[in-house]
Design an enzyme around this catalytic site. Structure first.
Site, PDB file in Angstrom:
ATOM      1  N   LYS A 228       0.862  -1.189   0.000  1.00  0.00           N
ATOM      2  CA  LYS A 228       0.000   0.000   0.000  1.00  0.00           C
ATOM      3  C   LYS A 228       0.892   1.230   0.000  1.00  0.00           C
ATOM      4  O   LYS A 228       2.032   1.172   0.450  1.00  0.00           O
ATOM      5  CB  LYS A 228      -0.878   0.009   1.253  1.00  0.00           C
ATOM      6  CG  LYS A 228      -2.119   0.849   1.126  1.00  0.00           C
ATOM      7  CD  LYS A 228      -3.268   0.068   0.524  1.00  0.00           C
ATOM      8  CE  LYS A 228      -4.520   0.892   0.391  1.00  0.00           C
ATOM      9  NZ  LYS A 228      -5.675   0.070   0.051  1.00  0.00           N
TER      10      LYS A 228
HETATM   11  P1  NAD Z   1     -13.244   7.577  -2.303  1.00  0.00           P
HETATM   12  O1  NAD Z   1     -12.215   8.613  -2.091  1.00  0.00           O
HETATM   13  O2  NAD Z   1     -13.789   7.344  -3.663  1.00  0.00           O
HETATM   14  O3  NAD Z   1     -14.507   7.861  -1.330  1.00  0.00           O
HETATM   15  C1  NAD Z   1     -14.354   8.043   0.046  1.00  0.00           C
HETATM   16  C2  NAD Z   1     -15.694   8.477   0.608  1.00  0.00           C
HETATM   17  O4  NAD Z   1     -15.560   8.582   2.032  1.00  0.00           O
HETATM   18  C3  NAD Z   1     -16.166   9.843   0.110  1.00  0.00           C
HETATM   19  O5  NAD Z   1     -17.560   9.814  -0.087  1.00  0.00           O
HETATM   20  C4  NAD Z   1     -15.824  10.778   1.276  1.00  0.00           C
HETATM   21  O6  NAD Z   1     -16.690  11.886   1.330  1.00  0.00           O
HETATM   22  C5  NAD Z   1     -16.061   9.847   2.441  1.00  0.00           C
HETATM   23  N1  NAD Z   1     -15.347  10.280   3.658  1.00  0.00           N
HETATM   24  C6  NAD Z   1     -14.069  10.696   3.772  1.00  0.00           C
HETATM   25  N2  NAD Z   1     -13.812  11.046   5.046  1.00  0.00           N
HETATM   26  C7  NAD Z   1     -14.954  10.824   5.727  1.00  0.00           C
HETATM   27  C8  NAD Z   1     -15.337  10.976   7.067  1.00  0.00           C
HETATM   28  N3  NAD Z   1     -14.467  11.423   7.979  1.00  0.00           N
HETATM   29  N4  NAD Z   1     -16.605  10.649   7.441  1.00  0.00           N
HETATM   30  C9  NAD Z   1     -17.504  10.191   6.532  1.00  0.00           C
HETATM   31  N5  NAD Z   1     -17.196  10.026   5.239  1.00  0.00           N
HETATM   32  C10 NAD Z   1     -15.941  10.331   4.844  1.00  0.00           C
HETATM   33  O7  NAD Z   1     -12.631   6.231  -1.673  1.00  0.00           O
HETATM   34  P2  NAD Z   1     -13.012   4.724  -2.009  1.00  0.00           P
HETATM   35  O8  NAD Z   1     -12.094   4.255  -3.085  1.00  0.00           O
HETATM   36  O9  NAD Z   1     -14.487   4.615  -2.149  1.00  0.00           O
HETATM   37  O10 NAD Z   1     -12.535   3.979  -0.673  1.00  0.00           O
HETATM   38  C11 NAD Z   1     -13.363   3.898   0.502  1.00  0.00           C
HETATM   39  C12 NAD Z   1     -12.842   2.783   1.404  1.00  0.00           C
HETATM   40  O11 NAD Z   1     -12.842   1.550   0.665  1.00  0.00           O
HETATM   41  C13 NAD Z   1     -11.416   2.941   1.915  1.00  0.00           C
HETATM   42  O12 NAD Z   1     -11.308   2.356   3.197  1.00  0.00           O
HETATM   43  C14 NAD Z   1     -10.602   2.119   0.929  1.00  0.00           C
HETATM   44  O13 NAD Z   1      -9.363   1.689   1.472  1.00  0.00           O
HETATM   45  C15 NAD Z   1     -11.552   0.982   0.701  1.00  0.00           C
HETATM   46  N6  NAD Z   1     -11.318   0.237  -0.531  1.00  0.00           N
HETATM   47  C16 NAD Z   1     -11.328   0.850  -1.741  1.00  0.00           C
HETATM   48  C17 NAD Z   1     -11.132   0.079  -2.898  1.00  0.00           C
HETATM   49  C18 NAD Z   1     -11.229   0.675  -4.280  1.00  0.00           C
HETATM   50  O14 NAD Z   1     -11.150  -0.099  -5.248  1.00  0.00           O
HETATM   51  N7  NAD Z   1     -11.416   1.972  -4.432  1.00  0.00           N
HETATM   52  C19 NAD Z   1     -10.873  -1.287  -2.791  1.00  0.00           C
HETATM   53  C20 NAD Z   1     -10.885  -1.876  -1.527  1.00  0.00           C
HETATM   54  C21 NAD Z   1     -11.106  -1.103  -0.414  1.00  0.00           C
END
Ligand code: NAD
Length: 424
Positions: free
Chosen positions: A113
């Site tokens: 990561k």
């Molecule tokens: P993203 O940046 O697209 O979206 C993040 C979301 O979280 C946004 O809507 C933002 O407004 C919200 N957010 C941020 N801080 C916040 C807070 N303090 N309180 C409430 N909401 C908050 O990110 P993503 O890619 O959707 O990732 C979200 C989670 O999923 C992370 O933990 C990431 O590690 C995990 N994840 C993502 C992927 C992927 O393919 N993108 C894969 C596996 C896991």
């Protein structure tokens, strides 16, 4: 507790991971006991300074990281996060969860990561590109299609991956599409990748719901985080006639007991970059998110959200961990005692890395599949993984999280053992 000088004490994500390893250790085959410590330290951790010239001509420095937690089963795999709270402890944990995740799905990867401590919303598009290119050049010597393959995470997206691919390729003197996944499709990206994580959350959620005799139609769903993962999971539950009753993002929390109309919400977010102020729902206090009457909660924002205190209050029947590491180990125990089923992150959100694997395979072969083929392969792999984890939990009388760790750790530590310790 780790004896690593840079990860002592605290209650950070890395400590959560260490507690999870301690919980699985008693279940592992005796011949692997000597190798468990290998999971409690990252193989390699790089901290880099990322200086960039801002649009106003000033120079700003940002701190960046790439951690390769374990490479026993193949090249490192894991996203790049741009967020103001990124720090080494967090990146180490996120890398470790990738090691577990790739092993549960039996993908031929290790776990890695990276991230930069920055608020990307505060940078212009040009500054974001400069930051990405400089960061890529600083970590270029440890990434590569056979070494370690980054992907998007919070705060990064396909455009950022395109810049990473271009910067790395410039250094090599030829186009290396397989160095990152989650790229735009016309740069060697895979169809279905953008929606894959949210799709995996939905697929695993439906499968476990069926085992619990929980009907998705009319089920109430609450989602924290409405980005890549949360919004696609929401879309699929919505299309299955579930009621999306509560959504929280970084701008606020909205609630509608009869269900939020998602098409209108997407149109609103296009204009306003967040859910706050959406007229089709009532604004509630952020903390009240955890008290909402709901059947399914999907944390899909950041880690460390479900604390002991919130675990006592939650009303859901099932938690789908779209985010990585949203639940503290002590909260896990309370939820388990309360009979609330958790579909753990290492399987629930593994759809993204699974299609990233497909993207890497397609890049290597320079032969691309249709979206239907990708979704079909994704669904099959995830359904099989859930069945394996469910059976393991049943056999060992443990939670799905511990079962997923048993399957993963057995695979990782067997690989470690069979490779041997150099020099012998
Ligand atoms: P993203 O940046 O697209 O979206 C993040 C979301 O979280 C946004 O809507 C933002 O407004 C919200 N957010 C941020 N801080 C916040 C807070 N303090 N309180 C409430 N909401 C908050 O990110 P993503 O890619 O959707 O990732 C979200 C989670 O999923 C992370 O933990 C990431 O590690 C995990 N994840 C993502 C992927 C992927 O393919 N993108 C894969 C596996 C896991």
């Amino acid at each position: 507790m780790s004896n690593l000088s840079y990860a002592n004490g605290g209650n950070g994500a890395w400590q959560t991971f260490l507690a999870q390893v301690d919980r699985v250790a008693p279940y592992l085959s005796e011949d692997l006991a000597d190798y468990v410590d290998t999971l409690k330290r990252p193989k390699r951790a790089l901290i880099v300074d990322v200086p960039i010239i801002m649009d106003d001509g000033s120079i700003q420095h940002f701190e960046g990281y790439r951690v390769q937690h374990n490479l026993s089963r193949g090249p490192g795999k894991g996203g790049i996060r741009y967020h103001p709270d990124v720090e080494l402890n967090e990146v180490m944990a996120l890398a470790a969860w990738m090691t577990i995740k790739t092993a549960v799905l039996n993908l031929p990867f290790g776990g890695a990561k990276g991230g930069v401590r920055v608020d990307p919303r505060k940078l212009s598009a040009r500054e974001l590109e400069r930051l990405t290119r400089r960061f890529t050049s600083e970590i270029a010597h440890i990434i590569g299609p056979q070494k370690d393959i980054p992907a998007p995470d919070v705060g990064t997206n396909p455009n950022v991956m395109g810049w990473m691919m271009d910067t790395y390729s410039s250094g090599q003197g030829y186009t290396v599409t397989g160095v990152v996944t989650g790229k735009p499709v016309h740069l060697g990206g895979s169809l279905g990748r953008v929606k894959a994580t949210g799709r995996g959350v939905y697929i695993t959620g439906c499968q476990v719901a069926e085992k619990l005799s929980l009907n998705i139609e009319n089920a109430k769903v609450s989602i924290q985080g409405f980005g890549n993962v949360g919004s696609e999971a929401a879309n699929l539950f919505y299309l299955s006639n579930a009621k999306i009753v509560c959504i929280q993002d970084h701008t606020g929390t909205i609630f509608n007991a009869s269900g939020i109309e998602l098409n209108a919400l997407h149109a609103y977010i296009e204009q306003h970059q967040g859910v706050d102020g959406f007229e089709g729902a009532e604004r509630i206090d952020n903390e009240a998110f955890w008290d909402v009457e709901t059947d399914i909660i999907i944390p899909a924002a950041l880690e460390g959200q479900i604390t002991v205190e919130r675990a006592h209050r939650l009303k859901a029947k099932m938690i789908l961990e779209g985010a990585n590491g949203p639940t503290y180990p002590e909260a896990d125990d309370i939820l388990n005692e309360r009979g609330i089923m958790i579909v753990p992150d290492v399987i629930c959100n593994a759809g993204g890395v699974t299609v990233s694997y497909f993207e890497w395979v397609q890049d290597m072969a320079s032969y691309f599949w249709s979206e239907a083929e990708i979704n079909d392969r994704l669904d099959k792999l995830m359904v099989q993984a859930v069945e394996d984890v469910w059976a393991c939990a049943h056999d060992n009388g443990c939670t799905l999280r511990t079962a997923a760790y048993i399957l993963a750790c057995e695979r990782i530590l067997k690989a470690r053992k069979e490779r041997g310790i150099f020099p012998g």
